[in-house]
Design a protein around this motif. Structure first.
Motif, mmCIF file in Angstrom:
data_model
loop_
_atom_site.group_PDB
_atom_site.id
_atom_site.type_symbol
_atom_site.label_atom_id
_atom_site.label_comp_id
_atom_site.label_asym_id
_atom_site.label_seq_id
_atom_site.Cartn_x
_atom_site.Cartn_y
_atom_site.Cartn_z
ATOM 1 N N GLY A 1 -3.628 1.995 -2.649
ATOM 2 C CA GLY A 1 -2.794 3.157 -2.411
ATOM 3 C C GLY A 1 -2.930 4.194 -3.514
ATOM 4 O O GLY A 1 -2.849 5.399 -3.260
ATOM 5 N N GLN B 1 0.825 -1.199 0.000
ATOM 6 C CA GLN B 1 0.000 0.000 0.000
ATOM 7 C C GLN B 1 0.865 1.256 0.000
ATOM 8 O O GLN B 1 0.586 2.217 -0.727
ATOM 9 N N GLY C 1 -3.505 -4.115 -3.010
ATOM 10 C CA GLY C 1 -2.841 -3.193 -2.104
ATOM 11 C C GLY C 1 -2.263 -1.985 -2.822
ATOM 12 O O GLY C 1 -2.439 -0.840 -2.386
ATOM 13 N N GLN C 2 -1.564 -2.238 -3.924
ATOM 14 C CA GLN C 2 -0.986 -1.125 -4.665
ATOM 15 C C GLN C 2 -2.069 -0.218 -5.254
ATOM 16 O O GLN C 2 -1.957 1.016 -5.221
#
Length: 454
Positions: free
Chosen positions: A308, A84, A304-305
């Motif tokens: 973010g 993240q 997760g990426q």
């Protein structure tokens, strides 16, 4: 801030299917070689020492997973936090979280060494381990836990690399250490006649090698995840977030695996041949799960990426693509388990009773693999989205509460072993359905949508 990384992969842009496939395939291969550690032990021990030694290794699996699983769950939570931060381009917090996680792995590894030495014989007795395999199981466990520090540090460091999109180098290191493990198994068990203890030492030495290799990368890299001994300490802000994300998963993995200790107790009541057949099934089943675990890790990093980066629609598309990949992998598993189960079990042991029981477990479980696809993909997506609680509750309900109630009931209704064959498959079905519902509820909630609108 623009990042310049050589091995890391930004999963917030580009075509989704190629990204997930390229990320997942090295994970499949890496998990395959990692699984070789214990599986090669079983194959060589089962063929050169005997079915009692094979049953001894099988009796230890639940306990190993129960203890180490807790710390692996924490490590997985830390990897989500890093993914993240990486997706949000917050490199300073990536660096601090990396050092916090590695400091924690060192402390945890020392604890596990002590735990394994003193607690192993007590827990083996509680598991109703057959007398003819107890001594071998105790020896194997003590040596295995002596190398738990190497295993924890490797898995944490490899998880860090995967969190920033580098799934290739952990694969290379596992390939190297797996070949070493095979060579040492043959040397210690076949050549030197060290029996089950030789297999355990081969595993420990191989794990130490994989740890040294992955740490060498982290010491030498110039990227945001570079390891510096002077910074190896707990950052309490990062640790707090890692614990919030990883503690539910760690508890779930530990309790689920610990409940399997009691499942093993039910299995052990039917004798060493039944336990050995179960052990063969468990090792083969672990191989079949490698692809699903890899897809789950891929979708966790992907979600997760993109969390973010604030990309809601991309997360939903990535989950759907991952589910299709998981279904494709599982078709192969189902066909193998249904049509050549005896050949698979024979890799470990050729005793007639062991072949029969092992094949029964495989054939009964095969049709239920579709539900495991739902479980792994949606659990991975939820963790990547920062919701570690939902997968924890669903898995504890299905794999612990339901399974223990089921086994308690059926073992009192009939003395037959047949109901035990369905203990795992029925739990998989329940978990898959509940996990899919949890994912739909989370991604359609107002709080989830408002996060991206903010």
């Amino acid at each position: 801030m623009k990042m310049h990384t050589q091995a890391a992969t930004d999963m917030t842009q580009g075509a989704i299917l190629p990204l997930i496939v390229r990320f997942a395939l090295p994970l499949v291969a890496g998990n395959l070689f990692q699984q070789f550690y214990n599986t090669v032990d079983c194959i060589i021990v089962g063929n050169y020492v005997g079915k009692e030694a094979l049953a001894a290794i099988g009796s230890t699996g639940s306990l190993i997973n129960a203890v180490i699983g807790f710390f692996m769950g924490l490590a997985a939570g830390g990897a989500v936090v890093i993914s993240q931060y990486f997706g949000a381009k917050d490199l300073d917090r990536v660096r601090r979280t990396v050092h916090t996680m590695l400091a924690g792995s060192l402390v945890s590894g020392i604890f596990l060494i002590a735990f394994g030495h003193f607690a192993s014989p007590v827990i083996l007795r509680l598991m109703s381990t057959p007398d003819d395999v107890f001594g071998m199981a105790d020896s194997y466990l003590r040596i295995y836990f002596a190398g738990s520090l190497f295993q924890l540090v490797y898995n944490v460091a490899a998880g860090i690399l995967r969190a920033v999109g580098d799934s290739r180098r952990p694969l290379y290191f596992l390939v190297a250490s797996s070949f070493v493990n095979v060579a040492l198994d043959l040397l210690f068990v076949v050549k030197l006649g060290m029996g089950i203890e030789g297999a355990a030492w081969a595993t420990v030495i191989s794990q130490a090698l994989s740890m040294l290799l992955v740490l060498s990368v982290m010491f030498r890299t110039k990227e945001c995840y570079r390891l510096r001994l002077g910074e190896l300490k707990f950052d309490w802000q990062c640790l707090s977030r890692v614990l919030r994300q990883g503690l539910p998963g760690g508890i779930q993995m530990s309790i689920t695996a610990f409940s399997n200790v009691f499942v093993t107790g039910y299995i052990n009541r039917f004798g060493s041949s039944f336990t050995a057949g179960w052990s063969c099934f468990a090792k083969i089943d672990q191989f079949s799960m490698l692809s699903l675990q890899s897809v789950s890790l891929a979708v966790t990093t992907f979600a997760g990426q993109n969390l973010g980066a604030g990309k809601l629609d991309r997360i939903k598309k990535g989950s759907a693509v991952s589910l299709g990949i998981a279904f494709s992998f599982s078709i192969v598993t189902v066909l193998l388990f249904e049509f050549i189960p005896h050949a698979l079990v024979a890799l470990f042991n050729r005793d007639g009773e062991v072949l029969f029981y092992g094949a029964c477990f495989l054939r009964v479980g095969a049709p239920f693999y579709i539900f495991r696809c739902l479980t792994m993909v949606f659990a991975g997506a939820l963790r990547g989205l920062g919701n570690a609680l939902a997968p924890t509750v669903v898995m504890l309900s299905s794999f612990v509460a339901f399974r223990q109630l089921y086994l308690f009931a059926v073992t009192r209704l009939t003395p037959s072993y047949v109901p035990l064959l369905f203990a795992y498959p029925v739990g998989w079905a329940l978990c898959g359905i509940l996990m899919a519902l949890a994912y739909l509820v989370h991604t359609r909630s107002r709080s989830f949508a408002s996060h991206f609108a903010a």
